[in-house]
Design a protein around this motif. Structure first.
Motif, PDB file in Angstrom:
ATOM      1  N   CYS A  36       0.842  -1.194   0.000  1.00 39.45           N
ATOM      2  CA  CYS A  36       0.000   0.000   0.000  1.00 39.45           C
ATOM      3  C   CYS A  36       0.877   1.244   0.000  1.00 39.45           C
ATOM      4  O   CYS A  36       1.835   1.340   0.769  1.00 39.45           O
ATOM      5  N   TYR A  37       0.513   2.203  -0.860  1.00 41.02           N
ATOM      6  CA  TYR A  37       1.259   3.456  -0.993  1.00 41.02           C
ATOM      7  C   TYR A  37       0.254   4.542  -1.324  1.00 41.02           C
ATOM      8  O   TYR A  37      -0.258   4.597  -2.444  1.00 41.02           O
ATOM      9  N   GLY A  38      -0.081   5.366  -0.358  1.00 46.32           N
ATOM     10  CA  GLY A  38      -1.119   6.368  -0.575  1.00 46.32           C
ATOM     11  C   GLY A  38      -2.435   5.675  -0.890  1.00 46.32           C
ATOM     12  O   GLY A  38      -2.867   4.777  -0.164  1.00 46.32           O
ATOM     13  N   ASP A  39      -3.050   6.038  -1.995  1.00 47.29           N
ATOM     14  CA  ASP A  39      -4.306   5.411  -2.426  1.00 47.29           C
ATOM     15  C   ASP A  39      -4.084   4.158  -3.266  1.00 47.29           C
ATOM     16  O   ASP A  39      -5.038   3.495  -3.647  1.00 47.29           O
ATOM     17  N   GLU A  40      -2.837   3.865  -3.597  1.00 47.01           N
ATOM     18  CA  GLU A  40      -2.523   2.686  -4.418  1.00 47.01           C
ATOM     19  C   GLU A  40      -2.435   1.449  -3.535  1.00 47.01           C
ATOM     20  O   GLU A  40      -1.935   1.503  -2.419  1.00 47.01           O
ATOM     21  N   ARG A  41      -2.896   0.323  -4.079  1.00 46.86           N
ATOM     22  CA  ARG A  41      -2.832  -0.942  -3.345  1.00 46.86           C
ATOM     23  C   ARG A  41      -2.702  -2.073  -4.361  1.00 46.86           C
ATOM     24  O   ARG A  41      -3.399  -2.099  -5.353  1.00 46.86           O
ATOM     25  N   GLU A  42      -1.791  -3.000  -4.090  1.00 46.55           N
ATOM     26  CA  GLU A  42      -1.639  -4.187  -4.938  1.00 46.55           C
ATOM     27  C   GLU A  42      -1.576  -5.407  -4.037  1.00 46.55           C
ATOM     28  O   GLU A  42      -0.793  -5.448  -3.097  1.00 46.55           O
ATOM     29  N   THR A  43      -2.415  -6.393  -4.337  1.00 46.33           N
ATOM     30  CA  THR A  43      -2.432  -7.648  -3.599  1.00 46.33           C
ATOM     31  C   THR A  43      -2.073  -8.775  -4.552  1.00 46.33           C
ATOM     32  O   THR A  43      -2.635  -8.869  -5.648  1.00 46.33           O
ATOM     33  N   VAL A  44      -1.128  -9.600  -4.140  1.00 50.62           N
ATOM     34  CA  VAL A  44      -0.755 -10.786  -4.915  1.00 50.62           C
ATOM     35  C   VAL A  44      -0.951 -11.973  -3.980  1.00 50.62           C
ATOM     36  O   VAL A  44      -0.245 -12.115  -2.984  1.00 50.62           O
ATOM     37  N   SER A  45      -1.936 -12.793  -4.292  1.00 46.70           N
ATOM     38  CA  SER A  45      -2.291 -13.932  -3.444  1.00 46.70           C
ATOM     39  C   SER A  45      -1.607 -15.202  -3.910  1.00 46.70           C
ATOM     40  O   SER A  45      -1.130 -15.290  -5.047  1.00 46.70           O
ATOM     41  N   ASP A  46      -1.585 -16.190  -3.016  1.00 44.72           N
ATOM     42  CA  ASP A  46      -1.177 -17.553  -3.350  1.00 44.72           C
ATOM     43  C   ASP A  46       0.206 -17.623  -4.002  1.00 44.72           C
ATOM     44  O   ASP A  46       0.376 -18.224  -5.054  1.00 44.72           O
ATOM     45  N   ILE A  47       1.190 -17.016  -3.348  1.00 42.36           N
ATOM     46  CA  ILE A  47       2.555 -17.031  -3.876  1.00 42.36           C
ATOM     47  C   ILE A  47       3.295 -18.287  -3.443  1.00 42.36           C
ATOM     48  O   ILE A  47       3.987 -18.912  -4.242  1.00 42.36           O
ATOM     49  N   THR A  48       3.155 -18.676  -2.182  1.00 40.94           N
ATOM     50  CA  THR A  48       3.917 -19.810  -1.644  1.00 40.94           C
ATOM     51  C   THR A  48       3.212 -20.376  -0.421  1.00 40.94           C
ATOM     52  O   THR A  48       2.370 -19.710   0.177  1.00 40.94           O
ATOM     53  N   SER A  49       3.572 -21.583  -0.048  1.00 36.30           N
ATOM     54  CA  SER A  49       3.072 -22.170   1.198  1.00 36.30           C
ATOM     55  C   SER A  49       4.128 -22.072   2.298  1.00 36.30           C
ATOM     56  O   SER A  49       3.919 -22.547   3.403  1.00 36.30           O
TER      57      SER A  49
END
Length: 84
Positions: A36-49
């Protein structure tokens, strides 16, 4: 999905926050991240266990002050160099 605060860095005088994202499927936890950076948001799910691997990735991203705009590219590059 749970979101756990991991850390913070700074880019151009503004805070960049990093979160560990946890999802459970078939009694197995899978880890991702959110930046998260200011109003920007990036989510990356399910990368590793592997909790150790996602913490290492998040640490690297925080150290490099990776913003949401570059987060997905950094994850893809990391995945291409890791056994997950």
């Amino acid at each position: 999905m749970r979101r756990i605060w991991f850390g913070r860095s700074e880019c151009r005088g503004a805070a960049v926050s990093y979160y560990l994202v946890v999802e459970e499927a078939a009694e197995v936890e899978r880890y991702g991240l959110q930046v998260c950076y200011g109003d920007e948001r990036e989510t990356v799910s399910d990368i590793t266990s592997s909790q150790r691997q996602i913490q290492s990735l998040l640490g690297t991203m925080a150290h490099g002050a990776v913003t949401p705009a570059a987060a997905r590219d950094v994850v893809e590059d990391w995945l291409n160099g890791q056994e997950v």
